[in-house]
Design a protein around this motif. Structure first.
Motif, short mmCIF file in Angstrom:
data_model
loop_
_atom_site.label_atom_id
_atom_site.label_comp_id
_atom_site.label_asym_id
_atom_site.label_seq_id
_atom_site.Cartn_x
_atom_site.Cartn_y
_atom_site.Cartn_z
N LEU A 18 -14.41 1.99 6.75
CA LEU A 18 -13.03 2.01 7.23
C LEU A 18 -12.23 3.13 6.57
CD1 LEU A 18 -12.28 -1.81 6.95
CD2 LEU A 18 -12.83 -0.55 9.03
N PRO A 19 -11.23 3.66 7.28
CA PRO A 19 -10.29 4.56 6.63
C PRO A 19 -9.43 3.79 5.63
CG PRO A 19 -9.58 4.09 8.87
CD PRO A 19 -10.92 3.44 8.71
N ALA A 20 -8.86 4.49 4.67
CA ALA A 20 -8.10 3.85 3.60
C ALA A 20 -6.66 4.34 3.57
CB ALA A 20 -8.76 4.11 2.25
N VAL A 21 -5.75 3.41 3.28
CA VAL A 21 -4.33 3.72 3.16
C VAL A 21 -3.86 3.31 1.77
CG1 VAL A 21 -2.00 3.18 3.98
CG2 VAL A 21 -3.88 3.47 5.63
N MET A 22 -3.37 4.26 1.00
CA MET A 22 -2.77 3.96 -0.29
C MET A 22 -1.33 3.50 -0.08
SD MET A 22 -2.35 6.44 -3.64
CE MET A 22 -4.09 6.46 -4.05
N VAL A 23 -0.99 2.37 -0.68
CA VAL A 23 0.36 1.81 -0.59
C VAL A 23 1.05 2.06 -1.93
CG1 VAL A 23 1.73 -0.26 -0.18
CG2 VAL A 23 -0.46 0.05 1.02
N ILE A 24 2.23 2.68 -1.89
CA ILE A 24 2.90 3.11 -3.12
C ILE A 24 4.23 2.37 -3.25
CG2 ILE A 24 3.56 5.07 -4.54
CD1 ILE A 24 2.04 6.83 -2.47
N HIS A 25 4.36 1.65 -4.34
CA HIS A 25 5.47 0.73 -4.57
C HIS A 25 6.80 1.43 -4.82
CE1 HIS A 25 4.88 1.88 -8.73
NE2 HIS A 25 3.64 1.45 -8.71
N GLU A 26 7.85 0.64 -4.81
CA GLU A 26 9.18 1.09 -5.21
C GLU A 26 9.24 1.22 -6.73
OE1 GLU A 26 11.70 -1.17 -1.70
OE2 GLU A 26 11.32 -2.23 -3.57
N ASN A 27 10.43 1.48 -7.26
CA ASN A 27 10.57 1.61 -8.71
C ASN A 27 10.71 0.25 -9.40
OD1 ASN A 27 13.12 1.02 -7.73
ND2 ASN A 27 14.19 2.49 -9.05
N ARG A 28 9.83 -0.65 -8.98
CA ARG A 28 9.69 -1.96 -9.61
C ARG A 28 8.22 -2.24 -9.95
NH1 ARG A 28 13.90 -1.30 -6.92
NH2 ARG A 28 15.78 -2.56 -6.90
N ASP A 88 -10.14 9.52 -5.41
CA ASP A 88 -11.52 9.68 -5.90
C ASP A 88 -12.19 8.32 -6.00
OD1 ASP A 88 -11.13 12.42 -6.14
OD2 ASP A 88 -10.49 12.27 -8.23
N TYR A 89 -11.44 7.33 -6.48
CA TYR A 89 -11.97 5.97 -6.55
C TYR A 89 -12.36 5.47 -5.15
CZ TYR A 89 -11.99 0.90 -6.70
OH TYR A 89 -12.34 -0.42 -6.54
N LEU A 90 -11.48 5.66 -4.19
CA LEU A 90 -11.75 5.21 -2.83
C LEU A 90 -12.98 5.91 -2.26
CD1 LEU A 90 -8.11 5.06 -1.45
CD2 LEU A 90 -9.64 3.10 -1.79
N SER A 91 -13.14 7.19 -2.55
CA SER A 91 -14.31 7.93 -2.07
C SER A 91 -15.60 7.31 -2.56
CB SER A 91 -14.23 9.39 -2.52
OG SER A 91 -13.17 10.06 -1.89
N GLY A 92 -15.56 6.69 -3.73
CA GLY A 92 -16.75 6.08 -4.30
C GLY A 92 -17.05 4.68 -3.81
N ARG A 93 -16.14 4.12 -3.01
CA ARG A 93 -16.37 2.78 -2.46
C ARG A 93 -17.25 2.90 -1.21
NH1 ARG A 93 -13.52 -1.95 -4.79
NH2 ARG A 93 -14.30 -2.89 -2.87
N LYS A 94 -18.31 2.10 -1.17
CA LYS A 94 -19.24 2.19 -0.03
C LYS A 94 -18.58 1.78 1.27
CE LYS A 94 -21.35 -2.43 -0.49
NZ LYS A 94 -20.31 -3.00 -1.37
N LYS A 97 -14.66 5.27 4.47
CA LYS A 97 -14.97 6.60 4.99
C LYS A 97 -13.80 7.51 4.62
CE LYS A 97 -13.40 5.83 9.80
NZ LYS A 97 -13.86 5.86 11.20
N GLU A 98 -14.08 8.77 4.43
CA GLU A 98 -13.08 9.66 3.85
C GLU A 98 -12.04 10.12 4.88
OE1 GLU A 98 -14.17 12.68 1.19
OE2 GLU A 98 -15.39 11.38 -0.07
N ARG A 99 -11.27 9.14 5.32
CA ARG A 99 -10.09 9.42 6.13
C ARG A 99 -8.94 8.68 5.45
NH1 ARG A 99 -10.78 12.24 10.57
NH2 ARG A 99 -8.75 11.64 11.40
N HIS A 118 0.00 17.74 -2.53
CA HIS A 118 -1.04 18.00 -3.53
C HIS A 118 -2.42 17.45 -3.17
CE1 HIS A 118 1.71 19.69 -6.51
NE2 HIS A 118 2.57 18.75 -6.15
N MET A 119 -2.54 16.72 -2.06
CA MET A 119 -3.82 16.11 -1.68
C MET A 119 -4.30 16.72 -0.35
SD MET A 119 -6.28 13.93 -2.09
CE MET A 119 -7.48 13.04 -1.10
N PRO A 120 -5.12 17.78 -0.40
CA PRO A 120 -5.51 18.46 0.84
C PRO A 120 -6.26 17.58 1.83
CG PRO A 120 -6.03 19.81 -1.09
CD PRO A 120 -5.65 18.46 -1.60
N LYS A 121 -6.98 16.55 1.32
CA LYS A 121 -7.76 15.68 2.21
C LYS A 121 -6.91 14.62 2.91
CE LYS A 121 -12.28 15.94 -0.10
NZ LYS A 121 -13.34 15.14 -0.75
N LEU A 122 -5.66 14.50 2.51
CA LEU A 122 -4.80 13.47 3.10
C LEU A 122 -4.55 13.79 4.57
CD1 LEU A 122 -3.27 10.93 2.00
CD2 LEU A 122 -1.24 12.38 1.92
#
Length: 216
Positions: A18-28, A88-94, A97-99, A118-122
């Motif tokens: 599966l493709p992966a989505v990083m979720v980034i929190h508020e300032n809490r 990088d961590y996500l790339s190592g998860r079986k 997939k790198e999307r 700063h993330m060219p693969k994003l």
């Protein structure tokens, strides 16, 4: 960058990559609300992954005021490096997939914009009411962007014109949505004074549609 990072991870039960989505929190920091948003990402058919920026201080405290104070003590370059390392961590998860995509809120919306720089693969970045990157950095962006703003959010919105001008002059793919009669943090359903149900649901449906289009 010199620390152990904690994160919340959620994904559908499937044998497919599966493709992966990083979720980034508020300032809490990483809290129950962001864990819930991460599960929503998984329910939509993605790997959801939410690092806690405050891992460097032992994790996000339950006291929101204390959490906000800790954010002022973060080394922003090391913090950016830590979130980049999350991919990088996500790339190592079986299962992955790198999307890659990301979605961030408030402080995390600003970081989503920085990851786009700063993330060219994003492939796709969604920023909810996030501080914009410097115009000089916009040409570095490779990802498609979705920018979600609240109409009553003067501090953040002052940066829109120069950001949009830089995006246009650089030929970047982006969509900008302004939600009328909403405040900063309108998506957070645990903040009753700011939450706007109609706008939150519309913005989230647009976010998932965007990820479906760009990542699947």
């Amino acid at each position: 960058d010199g620390t152990v990072m904690n994160a919340y991870f959620a994904m559908p039960k499937t044998d497919r990559k599966l493709p992966a989505v990083m979720v980034i929190h508020e300032n809490r920091g990483l809290n129950a609300h962001i864990e819930d948003v991460t599960r929503r990402v998984a329910l939509a058919g993605f790997i959801g992954f939410a690092p806690d920026a405050l891992s460097v201080f032992g994790g996000a405290p339950s006291d929101a005021d204390k959490a906000r104070e800790l954010f002022t003590k973060l080394d922003m370059q090391k913090n950016l490096n830590n979130f980049l390392a999350g991919f990088d961590y996500l790339s190592g998860r079986k299962e992955c997939k790198e999307r890659f995509g990301c979605v961030g809120f408030c402080w995390g919306g600003a970081l989503a914009n920085q990851l786009a720089v700063h993330m060219p693969k994003l492939k796709a970045a969604v920023s909810f009411y996030g501080m914009q990157p410097q115009a000089a950095d916009v040409p570095k962006i490779k990802a498609a962007l979705m920018l979600q703003y609240a109409s009553a959010d003067d501090r953040i919105n002052t940066g829109i014109p120069s950001f949009e001008a830089a995006l246009k002059s650089s030929g970047k793919r982006y969509t900008l949505h302004m939600y009328e009669n909403t405040q900063h943090a309108f998506h957070n359903d645990t903040a009753p004074t700011r939450y706007n149900e109609a706008a939150a649901k519309l913005a989230w449906s647009r976010t998932i549609e965007f990820f479906n289009q760009e990542l699947k």
